[in-house]
Design an enzyme around this catalytic site. Structure first.
Site, PDB file in Angstrom:
ATOM      1  N   GLY A 168      36.568  40.382  29.229  1.00  0.00           N
ATOM      2  CA  GLY A 168      36.356  40.159  30.583  1.00  0.00           C
ATOM      3  C   GLY A 168      37.216  40.737  31.407  1.00  0.00           C
ATOM      4  N   THR A 197      32.742  36.458  30.419  1.00  0.00           N
ATOM      5  CA  THR A 197      31.742  35.554  30.950  1.00  0.00           C
ATOM      6  C   THR A 197      30.940  36.347  32.207  1.00  0.00           C
ATOM      7  OG1 THR A 197      33.060  33.744  30.488  1.00  0.00           O
ATOM      8  CG2 THR A 197      31.469  33.396  32.269  1.00  0.00           C
ATOM      9  N   ASN A 255      42.310  43.750  33.019  1.00  0.00           N
ATOM     10  CA  ASN A 255      43.342  43.467  33.955  1.00  0.00           C
ATOM     11  C   ASN A 255      44.772  43.635  33.202  1.00  0.00           C
ATOM     12  OD1 ASN A 255      44.878  43.417  36.423  1.00  0.00           O
ATOM     13  ND2 ASN A 255      45.453  41.154  35.871  1.00  0.00           N
ATOM     14  N   GLU A 256      44.864  42.719  32.014  1.00  0.00           N
ATOM     15  CA  GLU A 256      46.056  42.727  31.193  1.00  0.00           C
ATOM     16  C   GLU A 256      46.366  44.234  30.536  1.00  0.00           C
ATOM     17  OE1 GLU A 256      48.003  40.116  27.893  1.00  0.00           O
ATOM     18  OE2 GLU A 256      46.070  39.755  28.422  1.00  0.00           O
ATOM     19  N   LEU A 311      42.832  52.321  49.254  1.00  0.00           N
ATOM     20  CA  LEU A 311      42.822  51.413  50.319  1.00  0.00           C
ATOM     21  C   LEU A 311      42.386  50.120  49.483  1.00  0.00           C
ATOM     22  CD1 LEU A 311      40.715  53.017  53.069  1.00  0.00           C
ATOM     23  CD2 LEU A 311      43.096  52.318  53.186  1.00  0.00           C
ATOM     24  N   GLY A 357      39.692  39.518  33.058  1.00  0.00           N
ATOM     25  CA  GLY A 357      41.244  39.312  32.649  1.00  0.00           C
ATOM     26  C   GLY A 357      41.799  40.185  31.577  1.00  0.00           C
ATOM     27  N   THR A 358      41.178  40.746  30.507  1.00  0.00           N
ATOM     28  CA  THR A 358      41.428  41.526  29.595  1.00  0.00           C
ATOM     29  C   THR A 358      41.653  42.879  30.025  1.00  0.00           C
ATOM     30  OG1 THR A 358      40.317  39.897  27.983  1.00  0.00           O
ATOM     31  CG2 THR A 358      40.745  42.298  27.326  1.00  0.00           C
ATOM     32  N   ASP A 396      40.092  55.270  46.549  1.00  0.00           N
ATOM     33  CA  ASP A 396      40.152  56.084  47.998  1.00  0.00           C
ATOM     34  C   ASP A 396      41.632  55.441  48.693  1.00  0.00           C
ATOM     35  OD1 ASP A 396      39.928  53.174  48.297  1.00  0.00           O
ATOM     36  OD2 ASP A 396      38.621  53.235  49.810  1.00  0.00           O
ATOM     37  N   GLU A 424      43.933  35.612  36.489  1.00  0.00           N
ATOM     38  CA  GLU A 424      45.376  35.032  36.522  1.00  0.00           C
ATOM     39  C   GLU A 424      45.761  34.407  37.973  1.00  0.00           C
ATOM     40  OE1 GLU A 424      48.906  34.500  34.318  1.00  0.00           O
ATOM     41  OE2 GLU A 424      46.876  35.292  33.557  1.00  0.00           O
TER      42      GLU A 424
END
Length: 299
Positions: A66, A95, A71-72, A220, A68-69, A218, A271
């Site tokens: 998901g 999820t 992102n990690e 931003l 979190g994964t 972009d 997180e």
């Protein structure tokens, strides 16, 4: 297919028994595609596997899980020094899969896997908080953060992203705004916030478009604040007449500084990070990600 570049899949441990995924990987391997698979067990595994991927010389590290994964794995990739940094591939298995959904990643495993291995690699931004913690999709604060962190695992497993909405309705009695001050480039706001969304991506919490205008290349960050005393009217008004909603404050900046008189918590792609002061900035072109050609998050 045999000409596809080698890749390493970092799979969230919750997806280790995914038989359709095993079948999809097996078919690609039968066609000559080199795919290494590693399964995470504890915090820090993604960084170790990214280091291993560079030693193996693969061209893509695929995040299987998901938000979190994703992102990690992204945070581990931007820590790489020198050249030959692998691109990021995305295999949505979580999820809500908010980032993958808004980026147009296919839901079908076989199609998502092929895109993750051989799709066009595009330079994208990533956000950094207090010069250390990163997020690729969105930082959310206020009531939305409490809901996404408190929703029971069994409810998420049974209902997916809808579980966040249902659990939120069950917890409306706990709703309290967070007082804070937010500054950015040509932006200043101070008051009571029910929900704060700071997006590199567009949606969070199982499909809620908190920052509908966000783009990931972009330079931003998009900001949206829900103010006022009642959350449900604000959310309903957002869906029907967002341009006329006095309880919504929007902003855009390469950075935002947030100060609060008491501790508040932000959810950074799953997180939690608590504190009274936050400096959030965009890191332009921080990594390469394999995305569909019609990805709506690209300008």
């Amino acid at each position: 297919m045999a000409t596809f570049p080698a890749s390493l899949l970092i799979l969230n441990g919750k997806g280790a028994d995914n038989q359709p995924l095993r079948d999809a990987i097996g078919l690609l391997r039968d066609e000559g595609v080199e795919i290494h698979v590693r399964v995470t067990w504890e915090k820090g595994d993604a960084q170790r596997y990214v280091d291993e991927a560079r030693q193996l010389g693969v061209e893509t590290v695929i995040a299987g899980g998901g938000d979190g994964t994703i992102n990690e794995v992204s945070a581990a990739l931007i820590q790489c020094q020198g050249g030959n940094v692998p691109a990021l591939g995305i295999l949505p298995l979580g999820t809500a899969n908010d980032f993958a959904t808004s980026a147009g990643i296919p839901e079908a495993l076989d199609k998502a896997l092929k895109l993750a291995i051989a799709g066009n690699a595009v330079a994208i931004d990533i956000a950094q908080v207090n010069d250390k913690t990163c997020f690729i999709n969105m930082a959310t604060g206020g009531f939305g953060t409490r809901i996404t962190t408190e929703t029971p695992e069994k409810l998420k497993a049974a209902l997916g992203g809808v579980s966040y909405f249902i659990h939120g309705l069950m917890r409306m009695d706990t709703l309290k705004p967070d007082r804070c001050e937010i500054r950015g480039e040509n932006f200043h706001w101070q008051g009571d916030a029910l929900v704060i969304g700071i997006g590199n991506g567009r949606q969070a919490g199982g499909g809620q478009q908190l920052c509908p205008g966000a783009l990931i290349n972009d330079g931003l960050l998009q900001l949206r604040i829900f103010t006022g005393e009642e959350l449900l009217p604000a959310l309903f008004s957002t869906l029907t007449q967002p341009e006329e909603n006095p309880n919504i404050v929007d902003g855009a900046s390469a950075w935002f500084d947030i100060q609060a008189p008491h501790e508040i918590t932000f959810n950074l792609d799953g997180e939690p990070l608590s504190g009274q002061e936050f400096h959030i900035e965009i890191l332009p072109n921080a990594l390469r990600c394999r995305l569909p050609p019609d990805c709506p998050l690209l300008r």
